[in-house]
Design a protein around this motif. Structure first.
Motif, short mmCIF file in Angstrom:
data_model
loop_
_atom_site.label_atom_id
_atom_site.label_comp_id
_atom_site.label_asym_id
_atom_site.label_seq_id
_atom_site.Cartn_x
_atom_site.Cartn_y
_atom_site.Cartn_z
N THR A 1 0.83 -1.21 0.00
CA THR A 1 0.00 0.00 0.00
C THR A 1 0.87 1.25 0.00
OG1 THR A 1 -1.80 -1.18 1.12
CG2 THR A 1 -1.84 1.24 1.22
N THR A 2 1.91 1.26 0.80
CA THR A 2 2.85 2.40 0.80
C THR A 2 3.45 2.58 -0.59
OG1 THR A 2 3.38 2.09 3.14
CG2 THR A 2 4.99 3.28 1.80
N ALA A 3 3.88 1.50 -1.20
CA ALA A 3 4.51 1.58 -2.52
C ALA A 3 3.52 2.06 -3.58
CB ALA A 3 5.10 0.22 -2.90
N ILE A 4 2.29 1.58 -3.52
CA ILE A 4 1.27 2.01 -4.49
C ILE A 4 0.98 3.50 -4.33
CG2 ILE A 4 -1.17 1.84 -5.12
CD1 ILE A 4 -0.92 -1.22 -4.53
N LEU A 5 0.78 3.94 -3.10
CA LEU A 5 0.48 5.36 -2.88
C LEU A 5 1.62 6.25 -3.35
CD1 LEU A 5 -1.37 5.11 0.54
CD2 LEU A 5 -2.37 5.62 -1.70
N GLU B 1 -2.78 2.72 -17.32
CA GLU B 1 -1.55 2.69 -18.12
C GLU B 1 -0.37 3.28 -17.35
OE1 GLU B 1 -2.82 4.75 -21.65
OE2 GLU B 1 -3.90 2.99 -22.41
N ALA B 2 -0.60 4.39 -16.66
CA ALA B 2 0.48 5.03 -15.91
C ALA B 2 0.95 4.15 -14.76
CB ALA B 2 0.03 6.40 -15.40
N MET B 3 0.01 3.52 -14.06
CA MET B 3 0.38 2.67 -12.94
C MET B 3 1.02 1.36 -13.41
SD MET B 3 0.00 4.43 -10.25
CE MET B 3 0.10 3.22 -8.93
N ALA B 4 0.60 0.85 -14.56
CA ALA B 4 1.26 -0.34 -15.11
C ALA B 4 2.73 -0.05 -15.37
CB ALA B 4 0.55 -0.80 -16.38
N ALA B 5 3.02 1.13 -15.86
CA ALA B 5 4.41 1.51 -16.09
C ALA B 5 5.18 1.65 -14.78
CB ALA B 5 4.47 2.82 -16.88
N GLN B 6 4.50 2.00 -13.71
CA GLN B 6 5.12 2.16 -12.39
C GLN B 6 5.30 0.84 -11.65
OE1 GLN B 6 6.09 5.01 -10.50
NE2 GLN B 6 6.00 5.98 -12.51
N PHE B 7 4.60 -0.21 -12.08
CA PHE B 7 4.52 -1.41 -11.24
C PHE B 7 5.86 -2.08 -10.94
CE2 PHE B 7 2.44 -4.78 -8.98
CZ PHE B 7 1.46 -4.05 -8.34
N ALA C 1 9.43 -3.30 -6.39
CA ALA C 1 10.75 -3.16 -5.78
C ALA C 1 10.67 -2.37 -4.48
CB ALA C 1 11.71 -2.48 -6.77
N ASP C 2 9.87 -1.31 -4.47
CA ASP C 2 9.71 -0.50 -3.25
C ASP C 2 9.06 -1.31 -2.14
OD1 ASP C 2 10.83 1.62 -4.64
OD2 ASP C 2 8.92 2.73 -4.85
N ALA C 3 8.07 -2.13 -2.47
CA ALA C 3 7.40 -2.96 -1.46
C ALA C 3 8.37 -3.98 -0.86
CB ALA C 3 6.18 -3.66 -2.06
#
Length: 137
Positions: A45-49, A116-122, A127-129
């Motif tokens: 959740t931290t990484a997603i936010l 699309e933007a979040m898929a690019a961030q995943f 890695a952050d999680a």
């Protein structure tokens, strides 16, 4: 939730929500407007936010409703030239920590831009999680 709103309003333009993990319960569940399965746990959740902070532009809250341990924070933002209207639905526990975080967005063009933007961030989110989990050990 006032503390979350203040954190977002003071730091989202930096591309990070530093300290957001302090507002989350260990067993928090995040529900995305563009994913079918919920994401359980503080690390993801931290990484997603923080991923959202990297893709949203000019986010601002336009209204909020607070009732007991539940809040609805209505926002407007952009991804590129696409305007998005949305709402963060937040539930907190007796300690005031976020246990449920559900996001809804509209219109469909905005949801598609977010997906699309979040898929690019995943890859970065994963890695952050993992890094968050390792720091907690």
């Amino acid at each position: 939730m006032k503390a979350f709103r203040e954190l977002v309003e003071s730091s989202i333009e930096s591309g990070s929500l530093a300290g957001v993990e302090d507002l989350l319960a260990d067993d928090v569940v995040f529900r995305s407007p563009v994913a079918h399965k919920p994401y359980p746990g503080k690390a993801i959740t931290t990484a997603i936010l923080n991923g959202v902070a990297r893709v949203f532009e000019d986010l601002h809250y336009v209204s909020s409703i607070e009732e007991g341990n539940r809040s609805a924070l209505v926002f407007e933002t952009r991804i590129g030239d696409t305007t998005i209207n949305g709402c963060d639905f937040i539930t907190t526990n007796d300690e005031g920590l976020i246990t449920e975080f559900t996001v809804m967005v509209r219109p469909m063009k905005g949801a598609t831009a977010l997906m699309e933007a979040m898929a690019a961030q995943f890859p970065q989110i994963e890695a952050d999680a993992i890094a968050f989990t390792e720091r907690q050990r």
